[in-house]
Each structure stands twice: as C-alpha cells, then as structure tokens.
Design a protein around this motif. Sequence first.
Motif, PDB file in Angstrom:
ATOM      1  N   VAL A  20     -10.147  70.639 -32.566  1.00 50.12           N
ATOM      2  CA  VAL A  20     -11.288  70.804 -33.473  1.00 50.12           C
ATOM      3  C   VAL A  20     -12.322  69.712 -33.218  1.00 50.12           C
ATOM      4  N   ARG A  21     -11.849  68.492 -33.021  1.00 52.55           N
ATOM      5  CA  ARG A  21     -12.737  67.364 -32.755  1.00 52.55           C
ATOM      6  C   ARG A  21     -13.516  67.566 -31.456  1.00 52.55           C
ATOM      7  N   LYS A  22     -12.832  68.021 -30.429  1.00 49.60           N
ATOM      8  CA  LYS A  22     -13.484  68.252 -29.136  1.00 49.60           C
ATOM      9  C   LYS A  22     -14.460  69.427 -29.193  1.00 49.60           C
ATOM     10  N   GLU A  23     -14.093  70.463 -29.954  1.00 46.68           N
ATOM     11  CA  GLU A  23     -15.004  71.603 -30.101  1.00 46.68           C
ATOM     12  C   GLU A  23     -16.286  71.181 -30.824  1.00 46.68           C
ATOM     13  N   LYS A  24     -16.142  70.291 -31.794  1.00 47.01           N
ATOM     14  CA  LYS A  24     -17.310  69.756 -32.491  1.00 47.01           C
ATOM     15  C   LYS A  24     -18.199  69.007 -31.511  1.00 47.01           C
TER      16      LYS A  24
END
Length: 247
Positions: free
Chosen positions: A45-49
């Motif tokens: 999720v952090r990387k997608e953000k």
Amino acid sequence: MEEKSVNKTNSNGYTFMFSVIMVVVVAAVLAFAAISLQPTQMENVRKEKMQNILSTVGITTDRDGAKELYDKYIVEEVAITEDGTVDESVDAFKVDLAKEIKKDVGEQVFPLYVAEVEGSRYYIVPLRGNGLWNAIFGYISLKDDINTVKGATFDHLGETPGLGAEITKQWFKEKFSDEKIFDSNGNLVGVSVVKGNIDVSDKDDNQVDAISGATITGDGVSDMISERLKRYLPYFEQQKGFKVATR
C-alpha cells in the motif's frame, strides 16, 4: 465392540464436534496468515501510494522501483494546518485522508508533497471526495506557478464500470494536464468536469469534458479538487514568488 465404534463415528454429536474443530482450525490458520501477511500488505500500500504521487509529475515505476524514485524526486513532505503553517510534529505521508476529512476543518492537517524533476518544482495535493456510490480519491500536481496542473490521478471504491469508473483511465487523467486552477479574476476554482463540447485546446477555462453517463462522479471530481485545493491556499499565498492575484 466394532459396531459401537462405527455407530459412534456416525452419530450427530461426532459430526458436530468434528465440524467445530475444523472451523476453529481453519479460523486459526486464516488469522495466522492474515497477521503474517499484514506487513507485506502495508508495504505494498505504501509503495502504491508512492507510485500514484510520482505519476502526477510524469514519473512511472513499478512497486519495486517506487521507493528509490520517490526518495529521488520527492524533496519535501509537509503537513499544513488551516492557517497555512507547517506542523512539523506530523508525518505527512502517514496522514490517513479518509479519517482526516471527517474532522472539523480547523482540526485537520493537509499533506503536501513537493517534487523536483529536471529542475522544475511541483506541488502534489492529495484528493478525496464522494462519487456516485462511494469515495473517490487521487492526487493532483501543480507546476511551480501554483496555478497550472502538471498531472492528476484518480481512483474509486465503487463507481460503475464503463461509466464513473472511467476516471481511472489514462485518457481521462490526461485532460487535466496544463489546465489552470485560478480563473481570470484570480479566484481559485479548481478544474471542473463539465458536459458539452469543451475546447480541449483551451487550458484557461478551468474545465475538462465530462465522461458520458457519469455526471455525479464527474461532479464529485470537480468538488473534491476545488474543496481540497482551497485548503492549501493560505500556505500557497506564503510561498515566495506566488503571483496569482487571489480573491
């Protein structure tokens, strides 16, 4: 003796106990798997953000390369208060906008990401609003004049496929490039999604052409852009070189 054993295993009580044990075992396995996978899911999720933030300034990457490029191009992360000051006690990247917008405006903080790409500076604003069925959200980046849109990205939780869900398509997002967020009188109006034969070459009209059959979703995009950007106006007005005559 053997007959009693067979009867016992065929009894309702035995079947019930076996079912209960299996449910408990399966639940325990699923719970363990969920807990074990949680760090990986959170990291994804952090990387997608990071990917979404970078995409608004023209940087495309997969998840594996997101962290490296994010650290390269994002030079500031700030959390802004209602009066435009920076709250240094807040980690802007960790702000959950879904929870934040439920607070009174005076209690909210507004995350802002500053990118530098090939000598140009960009301001990236997170967006969140309401579509037809559920939340819509995304990011919009402004060039260093704090008026011209560099790029935008949108997503949703439940818009109609083929209609409102089209806000995620590249052809729709590209319409926002080079649009202005201030009108000719210096009012911050954002960029409106409007029905009709919009002149795509006119980048000073504060409008992009709507998606056919998705009026409510389009209105939601318009509203969230103008509402979110206005929260950043006090901060922008304090920036050196900000020349738009705002009202």
